[in-house]
Scaffold this motif. Sequence first.
Motif, mmCIF file in Angstrom:
data_model
loop_
_atom_site.group_PDB
_atom_site.id
_atom_site.type_symbol
_atom_site.label_atom_id
_atom_site.label_comp_id
_atom_site.label_asym_id
_atom_site.label_seq_id
_atom_site.Cartn_x
_atom_site.Cartn_y
_atom_site.Cartn_z
ATOM 1 N N GLU A 66 0.830 -1.198 0.000
ATOM 2 C CA GLU A 66 0.000 0.000 0.000
ATOM 3 C C GLU A 66 0.871 1.257 0.000
ATOM 4 N N VAL A 67 0.500 2.181 -0.852
ATOM 5 C CA VAL A 67 1.162 3.484 -0.915
ATOM 6 C C VAL A 67 0.255 4.510 -0.254
ATOM 7 N N TRP A 68 0.802 5.329 0.625
ATOM 8 C CA TRP A 68 -0.009 6.285 1.358
ATOM 9 C C TRP A 68 -0.041 7.645 0.658
ATOM 10 N N THR A 69 -1.106 8.352 0.900
ATOM 11 C CA THR A 69 -1.266 9.688 0.327
ATOM 12 C C THR A 69 -0.117 10.606 0.773
ATOM 13 N N GLY A 70 0.404 11.371 -0.165
ATOM 14 C CA GLY A 70 1.492 12.290 0.142
ATOM 15 C C GLY A 70 2.868 11.705 -0.073
ATOM 16 N N TRP A 71 2.931 10.523 -0.676
ATOM 17 C CA TRP A 71 4.232 9.875 -0.865
ATOM 18 C C TRP A 71 5.161 10.746 -1.726
ATOM 19 N N GLN A 72 4.580 11.571 -2.639
ATOM 20 C CA GLN A 72 5.386 12.388 -3.536
ATOM 21 C C GLN A 72 6.301 13.359 -2.800
#
Length: 243
Positions: free
Chosen positions: A55-61
């Motif tokens: 799972e990738v979380w929001t704000g990873w950028q």
Amino acid sequence: MSDKILARLQQIQGHALKIQAAMQSQPSPSEGRGSDPNGCVAVVVDPDGLPSRIEVWTGWQRHVAAEELGSLVLRLYREVAAQAVRAWSASFDLDAWRSRAEAAGAGEQEDAGLPPIAQAQAFGNPRDLLTLTEEALKALKVTRDQAAAPPVTATGWDGERAVSITLTPGGLHGCTINPRWALRHGASALNAALREALRQARAAMDEHAAHRKAQAQGLDDLARQALATLVRFQDLNTSPEES
């Protein structure tokens, strides 16, 4: 073939089963979970060492470049998997296993005088010798070919082929995420793509595992039938004076 040789084969079979039971009495590996320090990615590893969730979380950028997201997933998986192995190793009761193994060895010595002919059915059902030999040669060829073959890998993709997950029997082997696609989509779409790619890869690995399990069971059955055939052959060739 003498009774002593058949008796020894029976002892080896029984000893192997007792050792297997001792191993099964130990705790199984547990599920592993972890995330990277910046809270960009989370990974769950099942008891077999395969990823069950990525799972990738929001704000990873804000913390990782899109080009490095796939590599981050792979690194995190390896860390979580290693932690799970260390935790399982710490819970393994080596002394208890050694005691069970020694007890199995003692039991083997106690059974040394058992007549194998009386326990022929414990091996399995006897077969025609020529047919059995042909099947054994085929099984040996399959085993040899598998040993020479490259490691099995299974790759799954999402519908847009922007995300891929590659698995081997040992775990996660690769993760690719198209950086441009990832930047255009939110974490929700990225996670859906990861789930689909992982689902496909795991399905392929499950199919391979089922095939290998069936092959192993076939080899086990063949070995039992071979022992039963040897016992029967010995019984048929025993003279009246020896019976």
